[in-house]
Design a protein around this motif. Structure first.
Motif, PDB file in Angstrom:
ATOM      1  N   ASP A   5       0.839  -1.175   0.000  1.00 44.31           N
ATOM      2  CA  ASP A   5       0.000   0.000   0.000  1.00 44.31           C
ATOM      3  C   ASP A   5       0.888   1.243   0.000  1.00 44.31           C
ATOM      4  N   PRO A   6       1.280   1.732  -1.175  1.00 44.68           N
ATOM      5  CA  PRO A   6       2.200   2.865  -1.251  1.00 44.68           C
ATOM      6  C   PRO A   6       1.515   4.168  -0.861  1.00 44.68           C
ATOM      7  N   LEU A   7       2.306   5.190  -0.722  1.00 42.11           N
ATOM      8  CA  LEU A   7       1.763   6.518  -0.478  1.00 42.11           C
ATOM      9  C   LEU A   7       0.927   6.964  -1.659  1.00 42.11           C
ATOM     10  N   TYR A   8      -0.052   7.793  -1.376  1.00 39.72           N
ATOM     11  CA  TYR A   8      -0.859   8.344  -2.462  1.00 39.72           C
ATOM     12  C   TYR A   8       0.001   9.286  -3.296  1.00 39.72           C
ATOM     13  N   ILE A   9      -0.285   9.352  -4.568  1.00 39.09           N
ATOM     14  CA  ILE A   9       0.465  10.235  -5.461  1.00 39.09           C
ATOM     15  C   ILE A   9       0.357  11.678  -4.992  1.00 39.09           C
ATOM     16  N   SER A  10      -0.838  12.068  -4.517  1.00 40.08           N
ATOM     17  CA  SER A  10      -1.047  13.439  -4.054  1.00 40.08           C
ATOM     18  C   SER A  10      -0.130  13.774  -2.879  1.00 40.08           C
ATOM     19  N   THR A  11       0.077  12.796  -1.983  1.00 41.87           N
ATOM     20  CA  THR A  11       0.969  13.018  -0.840  1.00 41.87           C
ATOM     21  C   THR A  11       2.412  13.159  -1.301  1.00 41.87           C
ATOM     22  N   MET A  12       2.838  12.308  -2.220  1.00 44.02           N
ATOM     23  CA  MET A  12       4.218  12.363  -2.715  1.00 44.02           C
ATOM     24  C   MET A  12       4.477  13.666  -3.456  1.00 44.02           C
ATOM     25  N   ASP A  13       3.518  14.090  -4.272  1.00 46.86           N
ATOM     26  CA  ASP A  13       3.668  15.346  -5.012  1.00 46.86           C
ATOM     27  C   ASP A  13       3.752  16.536  -4.061  1.00 46.86           C
ATOM     28  N   MET A  45      -3.274  11.091   5.403  1.00 43.92           N
ATOM     29  CA  MET A  45      -3.848  12.332   5.925  1.00 43.92           C
ATOM     30  C   MET A  45      -2.953  12.925   7.011  1.00 43.92           C
ATOM     31  N   MET A  46      -2.397  12.076   7.852  1.00 44.36           N
ATOM     32  CA  MET A  46      -1.473  12.553   8.880  1.00 44.36           C
ATOM     33  C   MET A  46      -0.228  13.167   8.234  1.00 44.36           C
ATOM     34  N   LEU A  47       0.290  12.517   7.197  1.00 45.08           N
ATOM     35  CA  LEU A  47       1.474  13.030   6.514  1.00 45.08           C
ATOM     36  C   LEU A  47       1.174  14.334   5.779  1.00 45.08           C
ATOM     37  N   SER A  48      -0.027  14.454   5.266  1.00 46.91           N
ATOM     38  CA  SER A  48      -0.427  15.696   4.597  1.00 46.91           C
ATOM     39  C   SER A  48      -0.403  16.864   5.581  1.00 46.91           C
ATOM     40  N   HIS A  49      -0.889  16.625   6.808  1.00 45.61           N
ATOM     41  CA  HIS A  49      -0.851  17.672   7.837  1.00 45.61           C
ATOM     42  C   HIS A  49       0.584  17.973   8.250  1.00 45.61           C
ATOM     43  N   ALA A  50       1.419  16.945   8.284  1.00 42.65           N
ATOM     44  CA  ALA A  50       2.829  17.148   8.627  1.00 42.65           C
ATOM     45  C   ALA A  50       3.509  18.032   7.586  1.00 42.65           C
ATOM     46  N   ILE A  51       3.198  17.805   6.330  1.00 43.76           N
ATOM     47  CA  ILE A  51       3.769  18.628   5.253  1.00 43.76           C
ATOM     48  C   ILE A  51       3.317  20.070   5.394  1.00 43.76           C
ATOM     49  N   ASP A  52       2.031  20.259   5.701  1.00 43.33           N
ATOM     50  CA  ASP A  52       1.508  21.622   5.881  1.00 43.33           C
ATOM     51  C   ASP A  52       2.235  22.337   7.019  1.00 43.33           C
ATOM     52  N   GLU A  53       2.481  21.619   8.103  1.00 42.54           N
ATOM     53  CA  GLU A  53       3.191  22.227   9.233  1.00 42.54           C
ATOM     54  C   GLU A  53       4.637  22.556   8.873  1.00 42.54           C
ATOM     55  N   LEU A  54       5.253  21.686   8.101  1.00 42.97           N
ATOM     56  CA  LEU A  54       6.632  21.951   7.677  1.00 42.97           C
ATOM     57  C   LEU A  54       6.711  23.183   6.784  1.00 42.97           C
ATOM     58  N   LYS A  55       5.694  23.386   5.969  1.00 46.85           N
ATOM     59  CA  LYS A  55       5.667  24.553   5.091  1.00 46.85           C
ATOM     60  C   LYS A  55       5.531  25.852   5.883  1.00 46.85           C
ATOM     61  N   GLU A  56       4.717  25.795   6.937  1.00 48.44           N
ATOM     62  CA  GLU A  56       4.413  27.002   7.704  1.00 48.44           C
ATOM     63  C   GLU A  56       5.420  27.276   8.822  1.00 48.44           C
ATOM     64  N   HIS A  57       6.026  26.226   9.368  1.00 50.63           N
ATOM     65  CA  HIS A  57       6.917  26.405  10.517  1.00 50.63           C
ATOM     66  C   HIS A  57       8.208  25.614  10.321  1.00 50.63           C
ATOM     67  N   ASN A  58       9.235  26.055  10.999  1.00 51.06           N
ATOM     68  CA  ASN A  58      10.510  25.328  10.975  1.00 51.06           C
ATOM     69  C   ASN A  58      10.519  24.325  12.119  1.00 51.06           C
ATOM     70  N   ILE A  59       9.819  23.225  11.907  1.00 47.53           N
ATOM     71  CA  ILE A  59       9.721  22.211  12.951  1.00 47.53           C
ATOM     72  C   ILE A  59      10.691  21.071  12.664  1.00 47.53           C
ATOM     73  N   ALA A  60      11.185  20.498  13.743  1.00 53.78           N
ATOM     74  CA  ALA A  60      12.060  19.327  13.647  1.00 53.78           C
ATOM     75  C   ALA A  60      11.794  18.480  14.877  1.00 53.78           C
ATOM     76  N   PRO A  61      10.783  17.618  14.815  1.00 54.49           N
ATOM     77  CA  PRO A  61      10.360  16.842  15.987  1.00 54.49           C
ATOM     78  C   PRO A  61      11.509  16.060  16.609  1.00 54.49           C
ATOM     79  N   SER A  62      11.756  16.308  17.896  1.00 54.77           N
ATOM     80  CA  SER A  62      12.805  15.576  18.604  1.00 54.77           C
ATOM     81  C   SER A  62      12.298  14.222  19.096  1.00 54.77           C
ATOM     82  N   ASN A  63      10.973  14.166  19.297  1.00 56.23           N
ATOM     83  CA  ASN A  63      10.345  12.920  19.743  1.00 56.23           C
ATOM     84  C   ASN A  63       9.256  12.546  18.743  1.00 56.23           C
TER      85      ASN A  63
END
Length: 213
Positions: A5-13, A45-63
């Motif tokens: 079950d690969p990632l959706y194309i929309s997520t990869m793009d 969907m979780m990864l899509s939100h993670a991408i949105d957060e990366l775009k808006e903020h300089n986050i680097a989860p330590s945990n």
């Protein structure tokens, strides 16, 4: 997650639009999410939100475990999943309708060819049948993608294909018959039954996914 079950194309793009540093951070998040989430729709969907957060903020989860819980709890994932499943049901229904109509045109042409009797002219009817055949194949491909995206068995697609094949056999037999059966076209009824059966199976399976989530 199942490797089949690969990632959706929309997520990869979406991920590819990140700059190099943020993309490296995203890949770390992606690896963790895919390893801990068995549901492909939820993971994407979780990864899509993670991408949105990366775009808006300089986050680097330590945990990563804490960040995973953040993605899971601080966003309306369940609601979004239900909305996505509803869209899939609507898309499947529309595709099945188009598939049924285009298949019927193709089956009508097959019957005409067997009887050597055309609605307009051989070339005109052939052109229409070719376009309808392309639409039919395209819709079957769409249905396959919808099934794969939702991790659902291929039963709805198999039922539709069986209905098309059964309709073709019936039309060939009817076309070769010189009796009253040639005047009636049962293929449309077969296609409609196949369409409703496929839709019913698909909706039942997606409702099962919704309950599991």
């Amino acid at each position: 997650m199942n490797t089949k079950d690969p990632l959706y194309i929309s997520t990869m793009d979406k991920a590819k639009k990140l700059d190099h540093d943020k993309f490296e951070i995203y890949m770390t998040i992606q690896q963790y999410v895919l390893a801990h989430c068995e549901d492909s729709l939820k993971a994407n969907m979780m990864l899509s939100h993670a991408i949105d957060e990366l775009k808006e903020h300089n986050i680097a989860p330590s945990n990563l475990k804490t960040y995973y819980r953040h993605l899971e709890k601080d966003f309306p994932i369940k609601k979004e999943m239900k909305e996505e499943l509803s869209r899939s049901q609507n898309n499947m229904s529309v595709s099945l309708i188009w598939c049924t109509m285009s298949s019927f045109i193709v089956l009508m042409f097959i019957k005409e060819a067997v009887m050597n009797h055309y609605m307009i002219h051989l070339y005109v009817d052939s052109a229409i049948a070719i376009v309808a055949f392309y639409i039919m194949l395209h819709q079957l491909h769409i249905e396959l993608n919808i099934l794969n995206m939702n991790k659902i068995t291929k039963r709805p697609l198999v039922v539709m294909v069986v209905a098309i094949v059964a309709g073709m056999i019936v039309n060939i037999v009817a076309g070769l018959s010189s009796g009253a059966i040639a005047k009636f076209d049962f293929s449309f009824l077969i296609l409609v039954v196949g369409m409703f059966t496929s839709r019913s199976i698909f909706i039942k399976q997606t409702k099962g996914l919704s309950r599991n989530n």
